[in-house]
Design an enzyme around this catalytic site. Structure first.
Site, PDB file in Angstrom:
ATOM      1  N   GLY A 209       0.598  -1.957   0.014  1.00 14.89           N
ATOM      2  CA  GLY A 209      -0.077  -0.026  -0.138  1.00 14.89           C
ATOM      3  C   GLY A 209       1.416   1.526   0.034  1.00 14.89           C
ATOM      4  O   GLY A 209      -0.143   2.594   0.556  1.00 14.89           O
ATOM      5  N   TRP A 279       6.715  -5.049   2.882  1.00 12.70           N
ATOM      6  CA  TRP A 279       6.563  -6.237   1.352  1.00 12.70           C
ATOM      7  C   TRP A 279       7.090  -7.909   2.398  1.00 12.70           C
ATOM      8  O   TRP A 279       6.737  -8.606   1.656  1.00 12.70           O
ATOM      9  CB  TRP A 279       6.953  -5.993   0.450  1.00 12.70           C
ATOM     10  CG  TRP A 279       6.900  -4.715  -0.068  1.00 12.70           C
ATOM     11  CD1 TRP A 279       6.641  -3.587   0.624  1.00 12.70           C
ATOM     12  CD2 TRP A 279       6.057  -4.660  -1.259  1.00 12.70           C
ATOM     13  NE1 TRP A 279       6.449  -2.297  -0.442  1.00 12.70           N
ATOM     14  CE2 TRP A 279       5.273  -2.947  -1.389  1.00 12.70           C
ATOM     15  CE3 TRP A 279       5.132  -5.641  -1.457  1.00 12.70           C
ATOM     16  CZ2 TRP A 279       4.286  -2.645  -2.177  1.00 12.70           C
ATOM     17  CZ3 TRP A 279       4.509  -4.621  -2.526  1.00 12.70           C
ATOM     18  CH2 TRP A 279       4.054  -3.317  -2.879  1.00 12.70           C
ATOM     19  N   ASP A 340      11.802   6.035  -4.484  1.00 10.00           N
ATOM     20  CA  ASP A 340      11.442   5.442  -4.638  1.00 10.00           C
ATOM     21  C   ASP A 340      12.159   3.891  -4.013  1.00 10.00           C
ATOM     22  O   ASP A 340      12.007   2.884  -4.470  1.00 10.00           O
ATOM     23  CB  ASP A 340      10.381   4.697  -5.153  1.00 10.00           C
ATOM     24  CG  ASP A 340       9.826   3.081  -4.453  1.00 10.00           C
ATOM     25  OD1 ASP A 340       9.755   2.636  -3.822  1.00 10.00           O
ATOM     26  OD2 ASP A 340       9.125   2.809  -5.683  1.00 10.00           O
ATOM     27  N   ASP A 342      13.585   2.277  -1.590  1.00 12.27           N
ATOM     28  CA  ASP A 342      12.958   2.022  -0.734  1.00 12.27           C
ATOM     29  C   ASP A 342      13.308   0.267  -0.537  1.00 12.27           C
ATOM     30  O   ASP A 342      14.550  -0.955  -1.046  1.00 12.27           O
ATOM     31  CB  ASP A 342      11.544   1.635  -0.435  1.00 12.27           C
ATOM     32  CG  ASP A 342      10.938   0.886  -1.214  1.00 12.27           C
ATOM     33  OD1 ASP A 342      11.462   0.338  -1.937  1.00 12.27           O
ATOM     34  OD2 ASP A 342       9.678   1.239  -0.760  1.00 12.27           O
TER      35      ASP A 342
END
Lengths: 570, 209
Positions: A209, A279, A340, A342
């Site tokens: 999300g 994740w 991003d 990450d």
């Protein structure tokens, strides 16, 4: 972790093939009774604790609670791997992206597919024992394909997280639902693709999300009842942090701190829609009753103007107490990330040498930045980071409306793909992507659970893409060996006591490498992208290597629906 | 039955709406009323009202009206929700959605999702297909719309959709006239109008199962 496939070349329209079965919501579950190998063995906590030394089963998505993905059986080894042959194939009814790690318990294998199907198979033959089709709710929101990365097992149950953000407990013998619980509201952008982790009567799971403005979390549910035990919010109410100006490697991130402070004063703390997905599975430190996991990117991915501060605990290694979910420590790699890049690949617990050369409990993580990070398990602090495994250029140029080129592209480096470790060699094995991209920013307000990137990532079509398999000495940070692959790599790695490293490619090749040298010792063309983490198990004294060949939505690798188990030719 | 509708403009004046608008409005009220009663009409009966524009056999009456038969429940629901909230605007649909409850929207969406996707008489030229495929690949459209552009859940099927509707939609996203998916607008803004028109022809010509 938005996974951006911006492939320069068209991949063909082969996919016009039928997908009706994936298109419609899955029908109600179907259960077949069949003769199983032996009796289904209850998965005790002791069995789960000892998984790292279990030469028969494969009980955790990443092999064991330390997540080393190191299988201790050496029947298949560097001397005979050339004789590895398919023992059986199993085709699922879902021809879409596959990221499942097969779990094997006493000769029974559990695999999952896109859109949340679960199969139980006879691990000796591939024969189907039962098939569970999740009855998908009408709302699912996910960024990177309808993936599922597998199940957790404990007691007589099999646990599944679903795209419509539910936790499902199945009877391991029949595939029938024991209970089902809502994890979060999918209409707000929550979904599940990770495998849960089962430990000490709890089922742990994070959330997707980060591309939808969720507030990320890790939750613990009671394994027997499904009751929620605790929630750790990955974005605390005070997410500001220390206004870090440099990343974990000491590079200037070019933040406009004054502008951020003004935005903070005007708009307040952004923690409620700050993202921070988790994740991948947490690693479990049983001795200290702690878990270690990685928190993904802040929302919106590219637009920092709406989220002043360091955006804690996004892009961080985080540790919490297993029993309570209370914060223990964290380390942030990139504060206020706008690329991003990450933290996605799962944490690994191994003993490492600290800066004084003393061996201490450590934590490894491979970043999208292309570095392997080595931490002190006690306080999460960074001991060292490895040489870059992929080209890094123009870091950290800020995204612009027109697009700013920077390497790595936003897929990494190392994506969600788990590494494997050979502690005897002090080596960790990572698979990497090289996808040059431009980073574009365009501010838009929170869209209420819809995709919220705050800009765009674009592959540069004229630039070559490739991947690699890299062995890093985590006690020095040096690259020991590296093998280039023709396409960016995504999936995962398995290491074995046979001196081997297994990983697959988007072009369908599944390969075995020599753990010490990187020499390719064996390969097999599976006919579809091998973009899932391999596993290994032993039944009737025969060791198998098993992997899914289903391709990948994110990188548009050729889809398939096959589980392939290999063993040595007679 | 309401024969005409009068609504207040921002200026405070009034405007007389067209007869078709009045019909739609009355149908919308019927849907809402039917959905809200204990003796609610059968959903199939209610959905007949939608056939006024979307077609009795799933083939839209007008070229700029989308196919909703066989479309995904999640997508249809989100669009109805956005029409109701005002995030997406359309003279007809905004009125229809205004009085629908979440349950109504889900029920209607589910009903149409279970219908077979109709095959329109559309095809792309070889040139459009080749160019469209290239453009769609550059946009990485399959990452969300999946193989065959058949979508899933909240991501719509776009293969075999009405070409006029697709073209209008792509251009409206680009200009942000359609504003209920800002990141889609950001992505499509990087394409020329001609590219989007070509892509619309390409996608409408794909007859996935």
């Amino acid at each position: 972790m938005l996974r951006k496939s911006r492939k320069a070349l068209a991949m063909g329209v082969a996919g016009l093939a039928v997908l009706a079965f994936t298109n419609a919501p899955a029908s109600s579950q179907e259960v077949k009774a069949a003769t199983k190998y032996g009796d289904m063995q209850t998965v005790t906590q002791d069995l789960l604790n000892r998984a790292a030394g279990d030469g028969n089963n494969f009980l955790h998505t990443n092999g064991n609670y330390q997540q080393t993905r190191y299988y201790p059986n050496r029947q298949i080894n560097s001397g005979n791997v050339s004789k590895l042959r398919p023992a059986w194939l199993f085709q699922t009814e879902v021809k879409e992206t596959m990221e499942t790690t097969p779990i094997v318990v006493n000769g029974i294998m559990y695999i999952t597919t896109a859109f949340d199907h679960v199969y139980a198979l006879d691990a000796r033959t591939g024969a189907e024992l039962w098939h569970y089709k999740h009855k998908m709710g009408p709302i699912t929101v996910y960024c990177c394909g309808p993936n599922n990365r597998g199940v957790a097992v404990s007691g007589d149950m099999v646990y599944l997280g679903t795209l419509d953000s539910k936790l499902v407990a199945l009877d391991a013998k029949t595939g029938k639902i024991a209970w089902q619980k809502d994890i979060a509201d999918p209409e707000l952008g929550y979904s599940e693709t990770m495998a849960p982790t089962a430990v000490n009567g709890k089922i742990l799971i994070g959330t997707n999300g980060g591309e939808y403005g969720v507030r990320g979390f890790v939750k613990a549910f009671d394994a027997k009842t499904g009751d929620l035990l605790w929630t750790f919010d990955t974005t605390p109410e005070n997410s500001v942090g220390k206004w870090a100006t440099h990343d974990a490697t000491g590079r200037d991130m070019h933040r406009d701190i004054a502008a951020e402070k003004a935005a903070l004063k005007k708009n307040g703390d952004p923690y409620k829609t700050l993202g921070g997905g988790v994740w991948q599975n947490p690693a479990v430190d049983l001795d200290n009753n702690r878990i270690y996991f990685l928190v993904g990117n802040p929302s919106p991915d590219l637009d920092g103007s709406l989220r002043p501060g360091d955006n804690l605990y996004t892009n961080s290694l985080v540790s919490v107490d297993l029993d309570t979910g209370k914060y223990v420590c964290h380390f942030q790699y990139i504060a206020h990330d706008v690329w991003d890049l990450d933290a996605v690949s799962p944490a690994i617990l191994v003993d490492v040498k600290n800066k004084d050369g003393k061996t201490i409990p450590g934590v490894l993580h491979a970043g999208k930045t292309g570095h392997v990070y080595v931490h002190d398990r006690k306080d999460c602090s960074l001991i060292r980071f490895s040489e870059a495994m992929v080209p890094q250029e123009n870091m950290w140029v800020l995204p612009t409306k027109e697009g700013a080129r920077m390497l790595p592209g936003a897929n990494g480096g190392v994506e969600w793909s788990p590494m494997a470790v050979n502690e005897g060699l002090s080596l960790t094995y990572a698979i990497n992507l090289h996808q040059p991209m431009t980073y574009h920013v365009e501010s838009t307000p929170y869209p209420g659970g819809k995709l919220w990137l705050g800009g765009a990532f674009k592959v540069i079509p004229a630039e070559e893409q490739w991947g690699n398999v890299t062995a890093v000495d985590y006690n020095t940070g040096k690259i020991r060996w590296q093998v280039k692959t023709p396409e960016p790599m995504i999936g995962g790695v398995l290491a074995t006591a046979g001196g081997l490293v297994f990983t697959g490619e988007g072009n369908g090749l599944f390969k075995a490498y020599d753990a010490e040298t990187g020499a390719v010792l064996w390969k097999f063309q599976a006919g579809a992208g091998v973009n899932a983490p391999p596993a290994s198990y032993t039944v009737d004294g025969k060791q198998y290597i098993v992997v899914a060949a289903g391709g990948n939505t994110q990188l548009d690798y050729k889809r398939g629906n096959t589980i392939v188990a290999f063993t040595l030719a007679e | 039955m309401i024969l005409q509708i009068v609504s207040r403009q921002r200026s405070g004046g009034t405007v007389r709406r067209s007869p078709i608008f009045a019909t739609i409005t009355s149908l919308a009220l019927l849907i809402a009323a039917a959905s809200g009663t204990a003796e609610a009409q059968d959903i199939a009966e209610k959905a007949k009202l939608c056939a006024t524009c979307h077609g009795e056999d799933g083939k839209p009456k007008e070229a700029d009206t989308p196919i909703i038969w066989g479309q995904h429940t999640g997508y249809l629901y989100i669009e109805l929700r956005d029409y109701k909230s005002g995030l997406r605007k359309n003279d007809k649909m905004s009125v229809i959605a205004a009085d629908l409850s979440k349950e109504d929207m889900m029920e209607i969406s589910q009903y149409f999702s279970e219908k077979p996707w109709p095959r329109l008489d559309t095809s792309a030229t070889d040139a459009d297909a080749a160019a469209g495929e290239r453009i769609a690949s550059a946009g990485v459209c399959k990452e969300c719309h999946l193989d065959g552009y058949v979508g899933a859940s909240t991501v719509p099927r776009i293969s075999g959709q009405s070409p006029t509707y697709l073209e209008t939609t792509l251009l409206d996203f680009k200009t942000r006239k359609r504003a209920n998916n800002p990141d889609k607008s950001t992505l499509l803004a990087s394409f020329s109008d001609d590219d989007l028109k070509t892509m619309a022809r390409y996608l409408s010509g794909i007859q996935s199962q």
